[in-house]
Scaffold this motif. Structure first.
Motif, PDB file in Angstrom:
ATOM      1  N   LYS A 299      98.367  83.688  60.893  1.00 48.29           N
ATOM      2  CA  LYS A 299      98.597  82.982  62.153  1.00 48.29           C
ATOM      3  C   LYS A 299      97.377  82.128  62.488  1.00 48.29           C
ATOM      4  CE  LYS A 299     101.710  86.319  64.184  1.00 48.29           C
ATOM      5  NZ  LYS A 299     102.002  87.166  65.333  1.00 48.29           N
TER       6      LYS A 299
ATOM      7  N   ARG B 294     101.210  75.472  67.400  1.00 43.32           N
ATOM      8  CA  ARG B 294     102.611  75.225  67.060  1.00 43.32           C
ATOM      9  C   ARG B 294     102.716  74.422  65.764  1.00 43.32           C
ATOM     10  NH1 ARG B 294     104.316  73.243  73.110  1.00 43.32           N
ATOM     11  NH2 ARG B 294     104.293  75.316  74.071  1.00 43.32           N
ATOM     12  N   ARG B 295     103.888  74.533  65.134  1.00 44.19           N
ATOM     13  CA  ARG B 295     104.148  73.736  63.939  1.00 44.19           C
ATOM     14  C   ARG B 295     104.007  72.256  64.288  1.00 44.19           C
ATOM     15  NH1 ARG B 295     109.582  75.149  61.049  1.00 44.19           N
ATOM     16  NH2 ARG B 295     108.951  76.931  62.274  1.00 44.19           N
ATOM     17  N   ASP B 296     103.396  71.495  63.429  1.00 48.90           N
ATOM     18  CA  ASP B 296     103.171  70.055  63.621  1.00 48.90           C
ATOM     19  C   ASP B 296     102.234  69.746  64.786  1.00 48.90           C
ATOM     20  OD1 ASP B 296     104.849  69.481  61.436  1.00 48.90           O
ATOM     21  OD2 ASP B 296     106.614  69.460  62.736  1.00 48.90           O
ATOM     22  N   GLU B 297     101.392  70.694  65.186  1.00 51.57           N
ATOM     23  CA  GLU B 297     100.414  70.482  66.252  1.00 51.57           C
ATOM     24  C   GLU B 297      99.020  70.662  65.642  1.00 51.57           C
ATOM     25  OE1 GLU B 297     100.111  71.935  70.837  1.00 51.57           O
ATOM     26  OE2 GLU B 297     100.288  73.546  69.352  1.00 51.57           O
TER      27      GLU B 297
END
Length: 130
Positions: free
Chosen positions: A2, A33-36
């Protein structure tokens, strides 16, 4: 593993810690978050948890164990910045770096603060955020 964004807020020789209601103090932050990007996650989490917005963040280091990697950022706040608990946060409070080691705090919080302030408890070694 994570990925988390963690923010060390510094103001008047003190560090901001937040409490999520589990009677443990921690540094503001949360899951990326994904794509962050890590810095975008740090900005979002700081705003969501403390209502602090528009302050510069400087990347300090990555800190991790077996399950989590913290992307740690520094935010030097002006004297008039006032965090307010928001969302899952029930309290925001300022502590001296020495005091953090004596608190009931998350393991990563205690370790990150210890790493930053092992040489005397000041920010003299920090690079100014951009």
């Amino acid at each position: 593993m994570k990925e988390r964004a963690t923010v060390v807020c510094w103001q008047r020789e003190r560090i901001l810690l937040v409490e999520r209601g589990r009677a443990r103090w921690s540094l503001p932050g949360g899951t990326i978050r994904r794509d962050e990007s890590p810095v975008d996650a740090a900005r979002r989490e700081l705003s969501e948890e403390t209502t602090l917005e528009g302050h510069k963040l400087g990347c300090l280091f990555q800190f991790g164990g077996l399950n989590k990697r913290h992307h740690v950022f520094l935010c030097v706040l002006p004297d008039d910045a006032r965090p307010r608990p928001c969302n899952e946060i029930v309290r925001c409070r300022w502590f001296s770096p020495r005091k953090v080691g004596t608190l009931v705090a998350s393991v990563p919080t205690r370790a990150i603060v210890a790493l930053l302030f092992a040489s005397g408890g000041t920010t003299s070694g920090f690079v100014s955020p951009t």
